[in-house]
Write a protein that holds these residues in place. Structure first.
Motif, PDB file in Angstrom:
ATOM      1  N   PRO A   1       0.818  -1.226   0.000  1.00 54.22           N
ATOM      2  CA  PRO A   1       0.000   0.000   0.000  1.00 54.22           C
ATOM      3  C   PRO A   1       0.844   1.265   0.000  1.00 54.22           C
ATOM      4  O   PRO A   1       0.507   2.249  -0.672  1.00 54.22           O
ATOM      5  CB  PRO A   1      -0.815  -0.132   1.293  1.00 54.22           C
ATOM      6  CG  PRO A   1      -0.839  -1.589   1.586  1.00 54.22           C
ATOM      7  CD  PRO A   1       0.501  -2.097   1.146  1.00 54.22           C
ATOM      8  N   LEU A   2       1.959   1.257   0.747  1.00 57.77           N
ATOM      9  CA  LEU A   2       2.827   2.426   0.788  1.00 57.77           C
ATOM     10  C   LEU A   2       3.486   2.662  -0.565  1.00 57.77           C
ATOM     11  O   LEU A   2       3.623   3.811  -1.013  1.00 57.77           O
ATOM     12  CB  LEU A   2       3.885   2.239   1.872  1.00 57.77           C
ATOM     13  CG  LEU A   2       4.805   3.440   2.151  1.00 57.77           C
ATOM     14  CD1 LEU A   2       3.978   4.669   2.494  1.00 57.77           C
ATOM     15  CD2 LEU A   2       5.773   3.096   3.275  1.00 57.77           C
ATOM     16  N   HIS A   3       3.880   1.575  -1.240  1.00 52.51           N
ATOM     17  CA  HIS A   3       4.462   1.702  -2.574  1.00 52.51           C
ATOM     18  C   HIS A   3       3.445   2.287  -3.544  1.00 52.51           C
ATOM     19  O   HIS A   3       3.776   3.167  -4.357  1.00 52.51           O
ATOM     20  CB  HIS A   3       4.941   0.340  -3.066  1.00 52.51           C
ATOM     21  CG  HIS A   3       5.370   0.336  -4.508  1.00 52.51           C
ATOM     22  ND1 HIS A   3       6.565   0.881  -4.921  1.00 52.51           N
ATOM     23  CD2 HIS A   3       4.750  -0.128  -5.633  1.00 52.51           C
ATOM     24  CE1 HIS A   3       6.674   0.772  -6.235  1.00 52.51           C
ATOM     25  NE2 HIS A   3       5.585   0.149  -6.687  1.00 52.51           N
ATOM     26  N   ALA A   4       2.202   1.810  -3.468  1.00 52.07           N
ATOM     27  CA  ALA A   4       1.153   2.324  -4.349  1.00 52.07           C
ATOM     28  C   ALA A   4       0.904   3.804  -4.088  1.00 52.07           C
ATOM     29  O   ALA A   4       0.753   4.608  -5.022  1.00 52.07           O
ATOM     30  CB  ALA A   4      -0.133   1.525  -4.159  1.00 52.07           C
TER      31      ALA A   4
ATOM     32  N   PRO B   1       0.322  10.080   7.229  1.00 52.07           N
ATOM     33  CA  PRO B   1       0.556   9.212   6.068  1.00 52.07           C
ATOM     34  C   PRO B   1       1.122   9.962   4.865  1.00 52.07           C
ATOM     35  O   PRO B   1       1.974   9.429   4.148  1.00 52.07           O
ATOM     36  CB  PRO B   1      -0.841   8.658   5.757  1.00 52.07           C
ATOM     37  CG  PRO B   1      -1.599   8.781   7.030  1.00 52.07           C
ATOM     38  CD  PRO B   1      -1.081  10.016   7.678  1.00 52.07           C
ATOM     39  N   PHE B   2       0.675  11.194   4.643  1.00 55.38           N
ATOM     40  CA  PHE B   2       1.183  11.970   3.512  1.00 55.38           C
ATOM     41  C   PHE B   2       2.658  12.312   3.717  1.00 55.38           C
ATOM     42  O   PHE B   2       3.448  12.273   2.769  1.00 55.38           O
ATOM     43  CB  PHE B   2       0.359  13.248   3.341  1.00 55.38           C
ATOM     44  CG  PHE B   2      -1.060  13.008   2.914  1.00 55.38           C
ATOM     45  CD1 PHE B   2      -1.372  12.764   1.589  1.00 55.38           C
ATOM     46  CD2 PHE B   2      -2.084  13.018   3.840  1.00 55.38           C
ATOM     47  CE1 PHE B   2      -2.672  12.533   1.192  1.00 55.38           C
ATOM     48  CE2 PHE B   2      -3.394  12.790   3.456  1.00 55.38           C
ATOM     49  CZ  PHE B   2      -3.686  12.543   2.134  1.00 55.38           C
ATOM     50  N   PHE B   3       3.028  12.658   4.948  1.00 56.73           N
ATOM     51  CA  PHE B   3       4.436  12.947   5.228  1.00 56.73           C
ATOM     52  C   PHE B   3       5.275  11.693   5.037  1.00 56.73           C
ATOM     53  O   PHE B   3       6.385  11.751   4.489  1.00 56.73           O
ATOM     54  CB  PHE B   3       4.588  13.471   6.653  1.00 56.73           C
ATOM     55  CG  PHE B   3       6.018  13.700   7.059  1.00 56.73           C
ATOM     56  CD1 PHE B   3       6.709  14.804   6.589  1.00 56.73           C
ATOM     57  CD2 PHE B   3       6.673  12.809   7.889  1.00 56.73           C
ATOM     58  CE1 PHE B   3       8.032  15.020   6.946  1.00 56.73           C
ATOM     59  CE2 PHE B   3       7.990  13.006   8.250  1.00 56.73           C
ATOM     60  CZ  PHE B   3       8.665  14.120   7.780  1.00 56.73           C
ATOM     61  N   LEU B   4       4.764  10.541   5.469  1.00 59.24           N
ATOM     62  CA  LEU B   4       5.486   9.287   5.314  1.00 59.24           C
ATOM     63  C   LEU B   4       5.707   8.959   3.839  1.00 59.24           C
ATOM     64  O   LEU B   4       6.791   8.502   3.448  1.00 59.24           O
ATOM     65  CB  LEU B   4       4.715   8.152   6.000  1.00 59.24           C
ATOM     66  CG  LEU B   4       5.338   6.754   5.931  1.00 59.24           C
ATOM     67  CD1 LEU B   4       6.712   6.757   6.586  1.00 59.24           C
ATOM     68  CD2 LEU B   4       4.429   5.727   6.593  1.00 59.24           C
ATOM     69  N   VAL B   5       4.693   9.213   3.028  1.00 53.04           N
ATOM     70  CA  VAL B   5       4.814   8.967   1.585  1.00 53.04           C
ATOM     71  C   VAL B   5       5.876   9.884   0.988  1.00 53.04           C
ATOM     72  O   VAL B   5       6.716   9.451   0.178  1.00 53.04           O
ATOM     73  CB  VAL B   5       3.459   9.174   0.888  1.00 53.04           C
ATOM     74  CG1 VAL B   5       3.633   9.278  -0.624  1.00 53.04           C
ATOM     75  CG2 VAL B   5       2.513   8.033   1.238  1.00 53.04           C
TER      76      VAL B   5
ATOM     77  N   GLY C   1      13.332   6.783  -3.447  1.00 55.46           N
ATOM     78  CA  GLY C   1      12.986   6.838  -4.864  1.00 55.46           C
ATOM     79  C   GLY C   1      11.853   5.903  -5.215  1.00 55.46           C
ATOM     80  O   GLY C   1      11.493   5.767  -6.392  1.00 55.46           O
ATOM     81  N   ASP C   2      11.253   5.250  -4.222  1.00 55.62           N
ATOM     82  CA  ASP C   2      10.161   4.317  -4.464  1.00 55.62           C
ATOM     83  C   ASP C   2       8.983   5.055  -5.092  1.00 55.62           C
ATOM     84  O   ASP C   2       8.467   6.011  -4.546  1.00 55.62           O
ATOM     85  CB  ASP C   2       9.715   3.684  -3.136  1.00 55.62           C
ATOM     86  CG  ASP C   2       8.668   2.602  -3.328  1.00 55.62           C
ATOM     87  OD1 ASP C   2       8.540   2.107  -4.464  1.00 55.62           O
ATOM     88  OD2 ASP C   2       7.985   2.260  -2.347  1.00 55.62           O
ATOM     89  N   GLY C   3       8.577   4.610  -6.271  1.00 56.43           N
ATOM     90  CA  GLY C   3       7.443   5.222  -6.958  1.00 56.43           C
ATOM     91  C   GLY C   3       7.845   6.277  -7.968  1.00 56.43           C
ATOM     92  O   GLY C   3       7.052   6.637  -8.832  1.00 56.43           O
ATOM     93  N   GLY C   4       9.067   6.807  -7.866  1.00 59.87           N
ATOM     94  CA  GLY C   4       9.489   7.840  -8.808  1.00 59.87           C
ATOM     95  C   GLY C   4      10.959   8.174  -8.645  1.00 59.87           C
ATOM     96  O   GLY C   4      11.312   9.221  -8.108  1.00 59.87           O
TER      97      GLY C   4
END
Length: 247
Positions: free
Chosen positions: A6-9, A111-115, A123-126
């Motif tokens: 879920p965090l990766h997504a 959660p937004f700060f963690l992302v 660099g996970d996700g981008g």
């Protein structure tokens, strides 16, 4: 690995949003487009949770209006802290002014700060976003990675901004406690109240400590969201007479 799916997504979605915003802003902001996109992303998060913030403000006004009754309860049950706590929470419940509700906006931002941290720390996700810069400093750079001139300048500005904002928020917290007769929903008198009263005004300064260990992008997120909170305090939380119905 599945535990982090879920965090990766979420990081992938956030990367797409930041990249799109950066592409839109590039004609105006040039090399700082991604940094500007992070600021806009943060503002978008705050707007998303603004209904909860407004509810929090209404609750604070109700608690301020209850201050005379709170002080009366503190006098009546000065020798019975357990009874005082029970009566206070009963008073807040009847007035629809739950002290716990004030924590929700801050909790929802986590959660937004963690992302944002994951996006620019790993660099996970981008992965391409790690190469983006602000004033020559990579957005994935940590303060501990090296103290060159640009790094000291950029992080220095952000840390000073966080210190000023923390001081402002701390002062507001002390004033709010004096107005309502409670600190975070607990009496300002009684066992442990003095310690709690000293510690809670220091909590805003934890943002400065966090900024010392997170990537530049996350520090920029912290400055933006903390600045937004200060703006809310200056506009939405101005003292005004209000009854316990919140009108």
């Amino acid at each position: 690995m599945l535990a982090f799916a879920p965090l990766h997504a979420a990081a992938t979605v956030a990367a797409s949003v930041v990249t799109w915003l950066a592409g839109t802003l590039e004609p105006l902001t040039g090399g700082a487009a991604t940094a500007a996109a992070i600021v806009l992303f943060t503002i978008g998060v705050r707007l998303l949770i603004s209904p909860l913030t407004l509810a929090q403000v209404r609750g604070e006004r109700r608690r301020a209006a209850l201050a005379p009754e709170v002080r009366d309860l503190q006098r009546r049950y000065a020798d019975d802290p357990a009874k005082l706590q029970s009566e206070l929470f009963g008073l807040y419940r009847r007035a629809g002014a739950s002290p716990v509700a004030g924590c929700l906006p801050a909790l929802l931002q986590a959660p937004f700060f963690l992302v944002m941290y994951r996006l620019f720390a790993t660099g996970d996700g981008g992965a391409g976003l790690l190469d983006e810069r602000l004033a020559g400093v990579p957005l994935g750079w940590h303060l501990g990675d090296g103290l060159t001139g640009p790094v000291v300048a950029v992080f220095g500005v952000l840390l000073v901004a966080l210190l000023v904002l923390a001081w402002y928020s701390s002062r507001r917290a002390r004033r709010a406690a004096a107005a309502t007769g409670t600190v975070a929903g607990t009496p300002t008198e009684g066992p442990g109240a003095a310690t709690l009263g000293r510690l809670l005004p220091l909590l805003p300064y934890t943002t400065v400590l966090v900024a010392l260990v997170v990537p530049l992008a996350a520090a920029l997120y912290l400055v933006t969201t903390t600045g937004w909170t200060a703006l809310e305090q200056a506009t939405l939380r101005r003292p005004q007479p209000v009854d316990i119905d919140g009108r």
